[in-house]
Design a protein around this motif. Structure first.
Motif, PDB file in Angstrom:
ATOM      1  N   GLN A 148       0.829  -1.211   0.000  1.00 56.32           N
ATOM      2  CA  GLN A 148       0.000   0.000   0.000  1.00 56.32           C
ATOM      3  C   GLN A 148       0.857   1.253   0.000  1.00 56.32           C
ATOM      4  OE1 GLN A 148      -3.326   0.219   2.837  1.00 56.32           O
ATOM      5  NE2 GLN A 148      -2.608   2.253   3.391  1.00 56.32           N
ATOM      6  N   TRP A 149       1.893   1.292   0.849  1.00 57.59           N
ATOM      7  CA  TRP A 149       2.787   2.446   0.864  1.00 57.59           C
ATOM      8  C   TRP A 149       3.565   2.569  -0.443  1.00 57.59           C
ATOM      9  CZ3 TRP A 149       2.102   6.303   3.844  1.00 57.59           C
ATOM     10  CH2 TRP A 149       1.600   6.139   5.139  1.00 57.59           C
ATOM     11  N   HIS A 150       3.904   1.428  -1.034  1.00 58.45           N
ATOM     12  CA  HIS A 150       4.613   1.450  -2.311  1.00 58.45           C
ATOM     13  C   HIS A 150       3.756   2.074  -3.405  1.00 58.45           C
ATOM     14  CE1 HIS A 150       6.750   0.189  -5.887  1.00 58.45           C
ATOM     15  NE2 HIS A 150       5.690  -0.503  -6.270  1.00 58.45           N
ATOM     16  N   VAL A 151       2.499   1.652  -3.502  1.00 64.64           N
ATOM     17  CA  VAL A 151       1.603   2.191  -4.532  1.00 64.64           C
ATOM     18  C   VAL A 151       1.386   3.686  -4.314  1.00 64.64           C
ATOM     19  CG1 VAL A 151      -0.728   2.083  -5.485  1.00 64.64           C
ATOM     20  CG2 VAL A 151       0.490  -0.027  -4.925  1.00 64.64           C
ATOM     21  N   PHE A 152       1.229   4.083  -3.058  1.00 65.02           N
ATOM     22  CA  PHE A 152       1.083   5.504  -2.770  1.00 65.02           C
ATOM     23  C   PHE A 152       2.311   6.277  -3.224  1.00 65.02           C
ATOM     24  CE2 PHE A 152       1.487   9.225  -0.017  1.00 65.02           C
ATOM     25  CZ  PHE A 152       0.229   9.792  -0.150  1.00 65.02           C
ATOM     26  N   ALA A 153       3.500   5.719  -2.947  1.00 62.73           N
ATOM     27  CA  ALA A 153       4.742   6.390  -3.348  1.00 62.73           C
ATOM     28  C   ALA A 153       4.908   6.419  -4.855  1.00 62.73           C
ATOM     29  CB  ALA A 153       5.941   5.696  -2.697  1.00 62.73           C
ATOM     30  N   MET A 154       4.320   5.448  -5.562  1.00 61.23           N
ATOM     31  CA  MET A 154       4.406   5.432  -7.019  1.00 61.23           C
ATOM     32  C   MET A 154       3.695   6.623  -7.652  1.00 61.23           C
ATOM     33  SD  MET A 154       3.781   1.422  -8.004  1.00 61.23           S
ATOM     34  CE  MET A 154       3.432   1.851  -9.730  1.00 61.23           C
ATOM     35  N   TYR A 155       2.550   7.005  -7.085  1.00 61.49           N
ATOM     36  CA  TYR A 155       1.704   7.986  -7.760  1.00 61.49           C
ATOM     37  C   TYR A 155       1.617   9.337  -7.072  1.00 61.49           C
ATOM     38  CZ  TYR A 155       0.249   4.069 -10.628  1.00 61.49           C
ATOM     39  OH  TYR A 155       0.252   3.004 -11.502  1.00 61.49           O
ATOM     40  N   ALA A 156       1.822   9.407  -5.766  1.00 62.03           N
ATOM     41  CA  ALA A 156       1.717  10.690  -5.078  1.00 62.03           C
ATOM     42  C   ALA A 156       2.673  11.751  -5.618  1.00 62.03           C
ATOM     43  CB  ALA A 156       1.923  10.486  -3.572  1.00 62.03           C
ATOM     44  N   PRO A 157       3.938  11.405  -5.966  1.00 59.78           N
ATOM     45  CA  PRO A 157       4.831  12.448  -6.491  1.00 59.78           C
ATOM     46  C   PRO A 157       4.377  13.065  -7.805  1.00 59.78           C
ATOM     47  CG  PRO A 157       6.096  10.543  -5.753  1.00 59.78           C
ATOM     48  CD  PRO A 157       4.657  10.131  -5.753  1.00 59.78           C
ATOM     49  N   SER A 158       3.412  12.420  -8.483  1.00 57.31           N
ATOM     50  CA  SER A 158       2.965  12.944  -9.771  1.00 57.31           C
ATOM     51  C   SER A 158       2.373  14.342  -9.663  1.00 57.31           C
ATOM     52  CB  SER A 158       1.916  11.998 -10.388  1.00 57.31           C
ATOM     53  OG  SER A 158       2.478  10.734 -10.665  1.00 57.31           O
TER      54      SER A 158
END
Length: 383
Positions: free
Chosen positions: A266-276
């Protein structure tokens, strides 16, 4: 004269259109991205329940990746010949069909029919993962990185919608586990297609008109900048998939709970897209080369953290660094590709660039072997 020369581009008006398109495509990405999540979250479970040989449990996800690979170049042809709206609508049809076939396969406990569903899901993924290029088409050079990152940010909401769709629908049609989830996935695909058709506005040269000319793809691909962009895109996608897929199994093997493994993803997926939400601004401020390099450095750093220990903190830190690094390097690679072609060349170049990306997309899929006896289609609470 080219079609773009017949309709001069006005930067101010173009960026208004680009902002509209970016928001529309980000909304479509949020809905369409649930397609991937539903298949990835349920594919191995359904494969184990329906496959004649339990070692084939992860084959549905592999077939989805093959669908992405098979749909990439045809999508570029459709976009060039008939326009992006037509290509995106065709992708939405594939996504809707995937949901309906998946539902039928579960109801019949037919493993081979389920593979057809995941292949159609891959075709749909090839479509919606090109939304970022549609957002860049009408953007000025200054707004282009932001347009790409806005669409990528839609994946953040997809990461929320997809799991919630599975959670709320998995038991709606007992004893057929996940049958309603695939109906919901098909409905999301249909809704995303309607959003695109109603609100997306392609530039004049992309609506029902084929622009002739342009350099051969070989000449474009030999540009050093294009080569760097493709290498960065392939490396970031392959490394991200490899580590993301292996991490939950590694955490459980190291004695950590399933809950901690799920939270790590879950934290990985958040980190994948939040910086966008700010990657585009970083590219404008520091340059695409520097941002892409930082992304690749973070990917390497995530591997170093993973090697340094096996605690929950090590795993979670590595997965977060992996997600942020993928975002910076992949958005940077996409922006570099957009700088390598002329307007009449964009569809074939974008399709060519995505083709090697998804050829390596399956690199992280782990073969699962189950030696247990046959599994029945039963409600989740009993399985």
């Amino acid at each position: 004269m080219s079609a773009i020369a017949e309709a001069p581009f006005d930067a101010a008006a173009g960026d208004r259109l680009a902002r509209r398109n970016a928001l529309v495509l980000a909304t479509g990405q949020a809905l369409a991205g649930a397609n991937n999540t539903v298949i990835v979250a349920t594919g191995s479970i359904l494969g184990a329940m329906m496959a004649p040989d339990k070692s084939l449990a992860t084959l549905p996800i592999s077939v989805m990746v093959c669908g992405i690979w098979a749909g990439t170049l045809p999508l570029g042809f459709l976009a060039k010949r008939y326009g992006r709206r037509t290509a995106y609508a065709g992708g939405a049809v594939a996504g809707t069909v995937a949901g309906l076939i998946g539902y039928a396969a579960i109801m019949q406990a037919n493993f081979w029919l389920y593979l057809v569903a995941t292949f159609c899901g891959g075709l749909y993924a090839a479509s919606h993962m090109s939304y970022r290029f549609g957002a860049a088409d009408t953007a000025s050079a200054e707004f282009k990185p932001k347009a790409v990152s806005w669409v990528m940010a839609g994946g953040l909401f997809a990461a929320i919608l997809g799991p919630q769709l599975v959670i709320f629908t998995k038991d709606l049609l007992p004893p057929y586990l996940f049958a309603a989830s695939y109906l919901g996935q098909g409905a999301f695909a249909l809704l995303a297609g309607l959003v695109i058709l109603m609100f997306f506005r392609a530039p004049a040269y992309d609506v029902g008109r084929q622009v002739e000319g342009g350099r051969p793809i070989g000449a474009i691909a030999r540009q050093p900048r294009f080569v760097v962009a493709v290498v960065c895109g392939v490396a970031s996608y392959a490394l991200m998939n490899l580590m993301m897929t292996a991490a939950p199994l590694a955490m459980i093997d190291c004695g950590h709970s399933v809950t901690n493994a799920s939270l790590g993803i879950q934290w990985h997926v958040f980190a994948m897209y939040a910086p966008s939400f700010f990657t585009g601004s970083l590219i404008l401020r520091f340059g695409v080369a520097r941002v892409t390099f930082v992304g690749l450095f973070l990917l390497a750093l995530s591997a170093a953290v993973g090697f340094s220990g096996i605690t929950v903190a090590h795993f979670w830190t590595a997965l977060i660094l992996l997600g942020v690094g993928w975002n910076l390097s992949f958005v940077g690679a996409t922006t570099m590709v957009c700088d390598c072609y002329r307007p009449e060349e964009r569809n074939k170049v974008q399709a060519f660039k995505r083709f090697p990306d998804f050829r390596h997309h399956g690199g992280g899929i782990v073969r699962l072997r189950l030696d247990a006896g046959p599994l029945r289609l039963v409600p989740w609470s009993m399985w």
